[in-house]
Design a protein around this motif. Structure first.
Motif, short mmCIF file in Angstrom:
data_model
loop_
_atom_site.label_atom_id
_atom_site.label_comp_id
_atom_site.label_asym_id
_atom_site.label_seq_id
_atom_site.Cartn_x
_atom_site.Cartn_y
_atom_site.Cartn_z
N GLY A 190 -63.10 43.49 49.71
CA GLY A 190 -61.88 42.94 49.13
C GLY A 190 -60.69 43.12 50.04
O GLY A 190 -59.89 42.19 50.24
N GLN A 191 -60.57 44.29 50.65
CA GLN A 191 -59.45 44.54 51.55
C GLN A 191 -59.51 43.67 52.79
O GLN A 191 -58.49 43.25 53.33
CB GLN A 191 -59.42 46.01 51.96
N ALA A 192 -60.73 43.37 53.27
CA ALA A 192 -60.88 42.53 54.46
C ALA A 192 -60.31 41.14 54.22
O ALA A 192 -59.76 40.51 55.14
CB ALA A 192 -62.35 42.44 54.85
N PHE A 193 -60.46 40.61 53.01
CA PHE A 193 -59.91 39.30 52.70
C PHE A 193 -58.43 39.39 52.29
O PHE A 193 -57.66 38.46 52.53
CB PHE A 193 -60.72 38.63 51.58
N PHE A 194 -58.06 40.52 51.70
CA PHE A 194 -56.69 40.66 51.21
C PHE A 194 -55.69 40.87 52.34
O PHE A 194 -54.62 40.24 52.35
CB PHE A 194 -56.61 41.85 50.24
N ASN A 195 -55.98 41.74 53.29
CA ASN A 195 -54.98 42.15 54.28
C ASN A 195 -54.41 40.98 55.09
O ASN A 195 -53.19 40.84 55.19
CB ASN A 195 -55.57 43.21 55.21
N PRO A 196 -55.26 40.11 55.68
CA PRO A 196 -54.66 38.99 56.44
C PRO A 196 -53.87 38.03 55.55
O PRO A 196 -52.83 37.51 55.96
CB PRO A 196 -55.89 38.29 57.05
N ALA A 197 -54.39 37.77 54.33
CA ALA A 197 -53.67 36.87 53.43
C ALA A 197 -52.32 37.46 53.04
O ALA A 197 -51.30 36.75 52.98
CB ALA A 197 -54.51 36.61 52.17
N ALA A 198 -52.29 38.77 52.77
CA ALA A 198 -51.05 39.41 52.35
C ALA A 198 -50.01 39.41 53.46
O ALA A 198 -48.83 39.15 53.22
CB ALA A 198 -51.34 40.85 51.90
N GLU A 199 -50.46 39.68 54.70
CA GLU A 199 -49.50 39.71 55.80
C GLU A 199 -48.95 38.32 56.07
O GLU A 199 -47.75 38.13 56.31
CB GLU A 199 -50.15 40.30 57.04
N GLY A 200 -49.82 37.31 56.03
CA GLY A 200 -49.34 35.95 56.21
C GLY A 200 -48.38 35.53 55.12
O GLY A 200 -47.36 34.87 55.37
N MET A 201 -48.68 35.91 53.87
CA MET A 201 -47.82 35.55 52.75
C MET A 201 -46.46 36.23 52.87
O MET A 201 -45.42 35.62 52.61
CB MET A 201 -48.50 35.95 51.44
#
Length: 434
Positions: free
Chosen positions: A126-137
Protein backbone atom coordinates in the motif's frame (compact mmCIF):
# COMPACT_ATOMS: atom_id res chain seq x y z
CA UNK A 1 -27.65 60.98 2.82
CA UNK A 2 -24.55 59.06 3.68
CA UNK A 3 -24.04 55.81 1.82
CA UNK A 4 -24.00 52.74 4.00
CA UNK A 5 -20.58 51.67 5.16
CA UNK A 6 -19.05 48.82 3.23
CA UNK A 7 -19.08 45.60 5.18
CA UNK A 8 -15.80 44.80 6.82
CA UNK A 9 -13.78 42.20 4.98
CA UNK A 10 -13.60 38.98 6.95
CA UNK A 11 -10.00 38.03 7.70
CA UNK A 12 -8.69 34.95 5.95
CA UNK A 13 -8.37 31.99 8.25
CA UNK A 14 -5.49 30.57 6.26
CA UNK A 15 -2.86 32.00 3.90
CA UNK A 16 -3.43 32.03 0.15
CA UNK A 17 -1.02 29.17 -0.48
CA UNK A 18 -2.89 26.88 1.94
CA UNK A 19 -5.77 25.98 -0.35
CA UNK A 20 -8.41 23.32 0.12
CA UNK A 21 -6.36 20.43 -1.28
CA UNK A 22 -3.30 21.41 0.70
CA UNK A 23 -5.34 21.61 3.91
CA UNK A 24 -6.93 18.20 3.31
CA UNK A 25 -3.59 16.63 2.48
CA UNK A 26 -1.95 18.05 5.60
CA UNK A 27 -4.81 16.98 7.87
CA UNK A 28 -4.80 13.47 6.41
CA UNK A 29 -1.01 13.19 6.78
CA UNK A 30 -1.25 14.17 10.45
CA UNK A 31 -3.90 11.51 11.06
CA UNK A 32 -1.95 8.73 9.35
CA UNK A 33 1.34 9.66 11.03
CA UNK A 34 -0.29 9.65 14.46
CA UNK A 35 -1.46 6.10 13.82
CA UNK A 36 1.36 4.56 11.82
CA UNK A 37 4.31 5.50 14.01
CA UNK A 38 2.69 3.92 17.02
CA UNK A 39 1.76 0.89 14.91
CA UNK A 40 5.38 0.29 13.89
CA UNK A 41 6.25 -0.09 17.56
CA UNK A 42 3.13 -2.17 18.18
CA UNK A 43 4.00 -4.62 15.39
CA UNK A 44 7.39 -5.31 16.96
CA UNK A 45 5.87 -5.82 20.41
CA UNK A 46 3.18 -8.07 18.94
CA UNK A 47 5.88 -10.35 17.53
CA UNK A 48 7.63 -10.47 20.89
CA UNK A 49 4.37 -10.97 22.81
CA UNK A 50 3.64 -14.18 20.91
CA UNK A 51 7.03 -15.79 21.37
CA UNK A 52 9.10 -14.19 18.65
CA UNK A 53 12.69 -13.05 19.02
CA UNK A 54 14.76 -10.26 17.52
CA UNK A 55 15.18 -12.23 14.31
CA UNK A 56 11.42 -12.58 13.94
CA UNK A 57 10.99 -8.84 14.47
CA UNK A 58 13.49 -8.29 11.67
CA UNK A 59 11.58 -10.66 9.38
CA UNK A 60 8.32 -8.77 9.91
CA UNK A 61 10.09 -5.46 9.26
CA UNK A 62 11.74 -6.86 6.14
CA UNK A 63 8.39 -8.18 4.92
CA UNK A 64 7.14 -4.60 4.93
CA UNK A 65 10.22 -3.14 3.26
CA UNK A 66 10.60 -5.64 0.41
CA UNK A 67 7.29 -4.91 -1.40
CA UNK A 68 7.86 -1.20 -0.82
CA UNK A 69 11.05 -1.50 -2.87
CA UNK A 70 9.56 -3.87 -5.47
CA UNK A 71 6.41 -1.89 -6.25
CA UNK A 72 7.52 1.74 -5.89
CA UNK A 73 8.25 2.32 -9.57
CA UNK A 74 5.00 0.67 -10.62
CA UNK A 75 3.20 2.80 -8.03
CA UNK A 76 4.66 5.95 -9.52
CA UNK A 77 3.59 5.00 -13.05
CA UNK A 78 0.08 4.13 -11.87
CA UNK A 79 -0.22 7.44 -9.97
CA UNK A 80 0.66 9.42 -13.13
CA UNK A 81 -1.78 7.35 -15.19
CA UNK A 82 -4.83 7.41 -12.86
CA UNK A 83 -6.27 10.22 -10.74
CA UNK A 84 -3.82 10.44 -7.86
CA UNK A 85 -6.41 10.87 -5.14
CA UNK A 86 -8.01 7.56 -6.15
CA UNK A 87 -4.67 5.78 -5.90
CA UNK A 88 -4.17 7.31 -2.44
CA UNK A 89 -7.62 6.27 -1.24
CA UNK A 90 -7.17 2.72 -2.57
CA UNK A 91 -3.78 2.44 -0.85
CA UNK A 92 -5.26 3.73 2.41
CA UNK A 93 -8.05 1.16 2.13
CA UNK A 94 -5.50 -1.65 1.73
CA UNK A 95 -3.54 -0.37 4.74
CA UNK A 96 -6.75 -0.07 6.76
CA UNK A 97 -7.83 -3.66 6.03
CA UNK A 98 -4.37 -5.17 6.63
CA UNK A 99 -3.94 -3.36 9.95
CA UNK A 100 -7.49 -4.23 11.04
CA UNK A 101 -6.89 -7.94 10.38
CA UNK A 102 -3.51 -7.70 12.16
CA UNK A 103 -5.25 -6.11 15.16
CA UNK A 104 -7.98 -8.79 15.25
CA UNK A 105 -5.43 -11.60 15.17
CA UNK A 106 -3.38 -10.04 17.97
CA UNK A 107 -6.43 -9.31 20.13
CA UNK A 108 -7.71 -12.86 19.57
CA UNK A 109 -4.32 -14.24 20.58
CA UNK A 110 -3.85 -16.30 17.41
CA UNK A 111 -1.26 -14.65 15.13
CA UNK A 112 1.39 -16.80 13.48
CA UNK A 113 4.65 -15.34 12.24
CA UNK A 114 3.62 -15.84 8.61
CA UNK A 115 0.35 -14.01 9.30
CA UNK A 116 2.23 -11.00 10.59
CA UNK A 117 4.71 -11.09 7.71
CA UNK A 118 1.93 -11.29 5.12
CA UNK A 119 -0.04 -8.44 6.64
CA UNK A 120 3.09 -6.30 6.94
CA UNK A 121 3.83 -7.04 3.27
CA UNK A 122 0.35 -5.83 2.32
CA UNK A 123 1.00 -2.65 4.29
CA UNK A 124 4.29 -2.11 2.45
CA UNK A 125 2.54 -2.67 -0.88
CA UNK A 126 0.00 0.00 0.00
CA UNK A 127 2.77 2.43 0.85
CA UNK A 128 4.55 1.71 -2.45
CA UNK A 129 1.50 2.95 -4.36
CA UNK A 130 0.63 5.69 -1.89
CA UNK A 131 3.96 7.52 -1.55
CA UNK A 132 4.48 8.61 -5.20
CA UNK A 133 0.81 9.54 -5.58
CA UNK A 134 0.85 11.57 -2.36
CA UNK A 135 4.01 13.47 -3.27
CA UNK A 136 2.70 14.27 -6.74
CA UNK A 137 -0.64 15.39 -5.31
CA UNK A 138 1.01 17.62 -2.72
CA UNK A 139 3.23 19.31 -5.29
CA UNK A 140 0.31 19.95 -7.63
CA UNK A 141 -1.71 21.50 -4.78
CA UNK A 142 0.57 24.52 -4.22
CA UNK A 143 1.83 27.31 -6.42
CA UNK A 144 3.31 30.78 -6.19
CA UNK A 145 6.32 32.12 -4.37
CA UNK A 146 5.41 30.48 -1.05
CA UNK A 147 5.78 26.84 -2.09
CA UNK A 148 8.79 26.36 0.19
CA UNK A 149 6.79 27.64 3.14
CA UNK A 150 3.95 25.28 2.24
CA UNK A 151 6.29 22.27 2.06
CA UNK A 152 7.98 23.27 5.33
CA UNK A 153 4.66 23.52 7.16
CA UNK A 154 3.52 20.19 5.73
CA UNK A 155 6.72 18.48 6.85
CA UNK A 156 6.52 20.13 10.26
CA UNK A 157 2.99 18.79 10.72
CA UNK A 158 4.11 15.31 9.65
CA UNK A 159 7.10 15.25 11.97
CA UNK A 160 5.10 16.56 14.89
CA UNK A 161 2.47 13.87 14.34
CA UNK A 162 5.18 11.21 14.04
CA UNK A 163 6.72 12.21 17.36
CA UNK A 164 3.33 12.36 19.04
CA UNK A 165 2.24 9.09 17.45
CA UNK A 166 5.32 7.23 18.66
CA UNK A 167 4.89 8.59 22.20
CA UNK A 168 1.16 7.88 22.24
CA UNK A 169 1.67 4.44 20.74
CA UNK A 170 4.22 3.51 23.39
CA UNK A 171 1.87 4.60 26.16
CA UNK A 172 -1.08 2.70 24.67
CA UNK A 173 1.00 -0.45 24.21
CA UNK A 174 1.95 -0.32 27.89
CA UNK A 175 -1.65 0.32 28.99
CA UNK A 176 -3.74 -1.74 26.53
CA UNK A 177 -1.39 -3.92 24.51
CA UNK A 178 -0.23 -3.78 20.86
CA UNK A 179 -3.51 -5.04 19.38
CA UNK A 180 -5.44 -1.89 20.24
CA UNK A 181 -2.69 0.32 18.80
CA UNK A 182 -2.93 -1.59 15.52
CA UNK A 183 -6.71 -1.09 15.62
CA UNK A 184 -6.23 2.66 16.11
CA UNK A 185 -3.91 2.69 13.10
CA UNK A 186 -6.55 0.95 10.98
CA UNK A 187 -9.09 3.59 12.02
CA UNK A 188 -6.59 6.35 11.22
CA UNK A 189 -6.16 5.02 7.67
CA UNK A 190 -9.95 4.95 7.28
CA UNK A 191 -10.28 8.58 8.39
CA UNK A 192 -7.35 9.73 6.25
CA UNK A 193 -8.69 7.89 3.21
CA UNK A 194 -12.05 9.60 3.66
CA UNK A 195 -10.36 13.01 3.80
CA UNK A 196 -8.35 12.28 0.66
CA UNK A 197 -11.53 11.26 -1.12
CA UNK A 198 -12.59 14.93 -1.04
CA UNK A 199 -9.53 16.15 -2.95
CA UNK A 200 -10.30 18.21 -6.04
CA UNK A 201 -8.33 17.17 -9.14
CA UNK A 202 -10.18 19.38 -11.65
CA UNK A 203 -7.12 21.65 -11.94
CA UNK A 204 -4.96 18.77 -13.19
CA UNK A 205 -5.01 18.35 -16.95
CA UNK A 206 -6.19 14.94 -18.16
CA UNK A 207 -3.27 12.65 -18.94
CA UNK A 208 -2.78 11.76 -22.57
CA UNK A 209 -3.13 8.03 -23.26
CA UNK A 210 0.27 6.43 -22.90
CA UNK A 211 1.87 3.40 -24.49
CA UNK A 212 1.50 1.18 -21.45
CA UNK A 213 3.09 0.78 -18.05
CA UNK A 214 6.59 0.05 -19.36
CA UNK A 215 6.43 3.10 -21.59
CA UNK A 216 5.42 5.22 -18.60
CA UNK A 217 8.34 3.85 -16.60
CA UNK A 218 10.75 4.63 -19.44
CA UNK A 219 9.41 8.19 -19.65
CA UNK A 220 9.97 8.63 -15.93
CA UNK A 221 13.50 7.29 -16.23
CA UNK A 222 14.25 9.63 -19.14
CA UNK A 223 13.05 12.52 -16.97
CA UNK A 224 15.49 11.49 -14.24
CA UNK A 225 18.39 10.63 -16.55
CA UNK A 226 18.15 13.92 -18.43
CA UNK A 227 18.67 16.02 -15.32
CA UNK A 228 22.15 15.64 -13.77
CA UNK A 229 21.11 17.33 -10.51
CA UNK A 230 18.28 14.82 -10.11
CA UNK A 231 20.07 11.55 -10.71
CA UNK A 232 23.14 12.73 -8.82
CA UNK A 233 21.18 13.49 -5.64
CA UNK A 234 19.13 10.28 -5.94
CA UNK A 235 22.37 8.29 -6.23
CA UNK A 236 23.83 10.22 -3.29
CA UNK A 237 20.88 9.42 -1.06
CA UNK A 238 20.89 5.75 -1.96
CA UNK A 239 24.18 5.64 -0.04
CA UNK A 240 23.36 8.24 2.62
CA UNK A 241 20.05 6.67 3.66
CA UNK A 242 21.59 3.20 3.68
CA UNK A 243 24.55 3.97 5.93
CA UNK A 244 22.69 6.38 8.22
CA UNK A 245 19.89 3.84 8.55
CA UNK A 246 22.34 1.06 9.41
CA UNK A 247 24.13 3.26 11.94
CA UNK A 248 20.96 4.35 13.71
CA UNK A 249 18.95 1.12 13.57
CA UNK A 250 21.75 -1.38 14.24
CA UNK A 251 24.78 0.31 15.83
CA UNK A 252 22.94 3.01 17.79
CA UNK A 253 21.03 0.63 20.10
CA UNK A 254 24.18 -1.47 20.60
CA UNK A 255 26.29 1.55 21.57
CA UNK A 256 23.52 2.74 23.87
CA UNK A 257 23.30 -0.65 25.56
CA UNK A 258 27.04 -1.10 25.99
CA UNK A 259 28.32 2.43 26.64
CA UNK A 260 25.53 4.96 27.21
CA UNK A 261 23.33 3.34 29.81
CA UNK A 262 20.64 1.54 27.83
CA UNK A 263 17.56 2.28 25.75
CA UNK A 264 16.60 5.43 27.67
CA UNK A 265 19.55 7.56 26.51
CA UNK A 266 19.11 6.36 22.95
CA UNK A 267 15.46 7.34 23.11
CA UNK A 268 16.52 10.82 24.24
CA UNK A 269 18.88 11.09 21.26
CA UNK A 270 16.18 10.02 18.79
CA UNK A 271 13.73 12.46 20.36
CA UNK A 272 16.31 15.24 19.92
CA UNK A 273 16.52 14.38 16.23
CA UNK A 274 12.73 14.67 15.99
CA UNK A 275 12.81 18.06 17.67
CA UNK A 276 15.53 19.10 15.24
CA UNK A 277 13.34 18.25 12.25
CA UNK A 278 10.63 20.47 13.67
CA UNK A 279 13.16 23.27 14.15
CA UNK A 280 14.43 22.84 10.59
CA UNK A 281 10.90 23.08 9.22
CA UNK A 282 10.32 26.28 11.20
CA UNK A 283 13.57 27.68 9.79
CA UNK A 284 12.51 26.88 6.23
CA UNK A 285 9.19 28.64 6.75
CA UNK A 286 11.23 31.86 6.63
CA UNK A 287 14.51 31.10 4.83
CA UNK A 288 14.50 30.87 1.03
CA UNK A 289 18.02 30.01 -0.15
CA UNK A 290 18.51 31.21 -3.71
CA UNK A 291 20.65 28.26 -4.79
CA UNK A 292 18.30 25.55 -3.63
CA UNK A 293 20.33 22.38 -4.01
CA UNK A 294 23.66 23.93 -3.10
CA UNK A 295 22.25 24.99 0.29
CA UNK A 296 20.45 21.67 0.71
CA UNK A 297 23.49 19.55 -0.17
CA UNK A 298 25.73 21.45 2.24
CA UNK A 299 23.23 20.47 4.93
CA UNK A 300 23.69 16.77 4.16
CA UNK A 301 27.25 16.85 5.56
CA UNK A 302 25.96 17.04 9.19
CA UNK A 303 24.27 13.66 8.71
CA UNK A 304 27.73 12.15 9.14
CA UNK A 305 27.95 13.58 12.66
CA UNK A 306 25.66 11.07 14.50
CA UNK A 307 27.72 8.11 13.26
CA UNK A 308 30.92 9.87 14.33
CA UNK A 309 29.38 10.73 17.72
CA UNK A 310 28.45 7.07 18.26
CA UNK A 311 31.96 5.99 17.22
CA UNK A 312 33.62 8.11 19.92
CA UNK A 313 31.10 7.72 21.72
CA UNK A 314 30.06 11.15 22.98
CA UNK A 315 28.16 11.52 26.27
CA UNK A 316 24.40 11.42 25.95
CA UNK A 317 23.95 15.19 26.24
CA UNK A 318 26.37 15.89 23.39
CA UNK A 319 24.95 13.06 21.31
CA UNK A 320 21.51 14.65 21.69
CA UNK A 321 22.91 18.00 20.49
CA UNK A 322 24.45 16.31 17.45
CA UNK A 323 21.18 14.53 16.67
CA UNK A 324 19.21 17.77 17.04
CA UNK A 325 21.49 19.63 14.62
CA UNK A 326 21.34 16.79 12.10
CA UNK A 327 17.54 16.92 12.32
CA UNK A 328 17.60 20.63 11.49
CA UNK A 329 20.00 20.00 8.59
CA UNK A 330 17.96 17.24 6.95
CA UNK A 331 14.88 19.45 6.95
CA UNK A 332 16.77 22.20 5.12
CA UNK A 333 17.64 19.64 2.48
CA UNK A 334 14.15 18.12 2.42
CA UNK A 335 12.30 21.39 1.82
CA UNK A 336 14.88 22.55 -0.74
CA UNK A 337 14.58 19.23 -2.59
CA UNK A 338 10.78 19.33 -2.71
CA UNK A 339 10.90 22.92 -3.96
CA UNK A 340 13.33 21.96 -6.72
CA UNK A 341 11.14 19.06 -7.84
CA UNK A 342 8.04 21.26 -7.81
CA UNK A 343 9.81 23.92 -9.84
CA UNK A 344 11.51 21.74 -12.44
CA UNK A 345 9.46 18.57 -13.05
CA UNK A 346 6.39 18.57 -15.35
CA UNK A 347 3.20 17.93 -13.40
CA UNK A 348 2.28 14.83 -15.39
CA UNK A 349 5.57 13.15 -14.44
CA UNK A 350 5.77 14.15 -10.78
CA UNK A 351 4.72 10.78 -9.35
CA UNK A 352 7.05 8.78 -11.59
CA UNK A 353 10.01 10.99 -10.71
CA UNK A 354 9.02 10.78 -7.05
CA UNK A 355 8.94 6.98 -7.34
CA UNK A 356 12.50 6.87 -8.70
CA UNK A 357 13.52 9.22 -5.89
CA UNK A 358 11.91 6.99 -3.24
CA UNK A 359 13.35 3.86 -4.85
CA UNK A 360 16.85 5.28 -4.81
CA UNK A 361 16.46 6.21 -1.16
CA UNK A 362 15.24 2.83 0.13
CA UNK A 363 16.67 0.27 -2.29
CA UNK A 364 20.01 -0.17 -0.50
CA UNK A 365 18.68 0.16 3.05
CA UNK A 366 17.81 -3.55 3.59
CA UNK A 367 21.23 -4.57 2.28
CA UNK A 368 23.03 -2.06 4.50
CA UNK A 369 21.21 -3.15 7.65
CA UNK A 370 21.84 -6.80 6.79
CA UNK A 371 25.57 -6.14 6.31
CA UNK A 372 25.95 -4.03 9.46
CA UNK A 373 26.44 -7.08 11.69
CA UNK A 374 29.04 -8.79 9.48
CA UNK A 375 30.86 -5.46 9.05
CA UNK A 376 31.08 -5.09 12.82
CA UNK A 377 32.52 -8.58 13.10
CA UNK A 378 35.05 -7.94 10.32
CA UNK A 379 36.16 -4.37 11.06
CA UNK A 380 34.84 -3.59 14.56
CA UNK A 381 31.91 -1.43 15.61
CA UNK A 382 33.82 1.80 16.00
CA UNK A 383 35.55 1.42 12.66
CA UNK A 384 32.26 0.60 10.96
CA UNK A 385 30.68 3.75 12.39
CA UNK A 386 33.58 5.88 11.19
CA UNK A 387 33.15 4.23 7.79
CA UNK A 388 29.47 5.26 7.76
CA UNK A 389 30.42 8.85 8.53
CA UNK A 390 33.13 8.86 5.85
CA UNK A 391 30.76 7.54 3.19
CA UNK A 392 28.25 10.32 3.89
CA UNK A 393 30.98 12.94 3.53
CA UNK A 394 32.48 11.40 0.38
CA UNK A 395 29.27 10.99 -1.63
CA UNK A 396 28.02 14.44 -0.58
CA UNK A 397 31.29 16.07 -1.62
CA UNK A 398 31.10 14.22 -4.94
CA UNK A 399 27.62 15.63 -5.65
CA UNK A 400 28.95 19.16 -5.30
CA UNK A 401 31.08 18.56 -8.40
CA UNK A 402 27.85 18.48 -10.45
CA UNK A 403 27.41 22.03 -11.70
CA UNK A 404 23.61 21.82 -11.82
CA UNK A 405 23.55 20.95 -8.11
CA UNK A 406 25.60 24.04 -7.33
CA UNK A 407 23.71 26.36 -9.67
CA UNK A 408 20.02 25.40 -9.72
CA UNK A 409 18.35 28.67 -8.76
CA UNK A 410 15.03 29.37 -7.12
CA UNK A 411 12.62 31.22 -9.36
CA UNK A 412 11.75 34.54 -7.76
CA UNK A 413 8.39 34.82 -9.52
CA UNK A 414 5.79 32.21 -10.36
CA UNK A 415 5.94 31.53 -14.07
CA UNK A 416 4.38 28.76 -16.08
CA UNK A 417 6.03 26.40 -13.66
CA UNK A 418 6.70 22.74 -14.28
CA UNK A 419 4.36 21.50 -11.60
CA UNK A 420 1.58 23.79 -12.70
CA UNK A 421 1.82 23.17 -16.44
CA UNK A 422 2.43 19.65 -17.77
CA UNK A 423 4.02 20.91 -20.96
CA UNK A 424 6.57 23.16 -19.25
CA UNK A 425 10.02 21.63 -19.63
CA UNK A 426 8.64 19.12 -22.12
CA UNK A 427 11.43 19.96 -24.53
CA UNK A 428 13.97 18.62 -22.03
CA UNK A 429 15.33 21.83 -20.57
CA UNK A 430 16.88 21.16 -17.21
CA UNK A 431 15.61 24.39 -15.71
CA UNK A 432 16.71 27.92 -15.03
CA UNK A 433 20.30 27.61 -13.89
CA UNK A 434 22.52 30.44 -12.89
Amino acid sequence: MNSPAAPARRPRRRPEWAGRNYTLLTAAAVVTNLGSHGALIAAAFAVLQFGGDAGDVGLVAAARTLPLVLFLLIGGAVADRLPRHRVMVAANALNCVSQAVFAVLVLAGEPQLWHMMLLSALGGTGQAFFNPAAEGMLMSSVSGEQVSRAFALFRMAMHGAAIGGAALGGALIAALGPGWVLAVDAAAFAVAGALRGFLDVSHIRPRKPGGGLLSDLREGWQEVKGRPWLWAVVAQFSVVVAVVGAAESVYGPLVARDELGGAGPWGVALAAFGVGTLGGAVLMMRWKPRRLLFAGTLCVFPLAAPSAALAVPLPVAWLAVVMLLSGVAIEVFGVSWMTALHQEIPEDKLSRVSAYDWFGSVAMLPLATALAGPAEGLFGRRESLWGCAALVVLVTAAVLFVSDVRNLTRRTKQVAGAAATPSADAEGAVGRLG
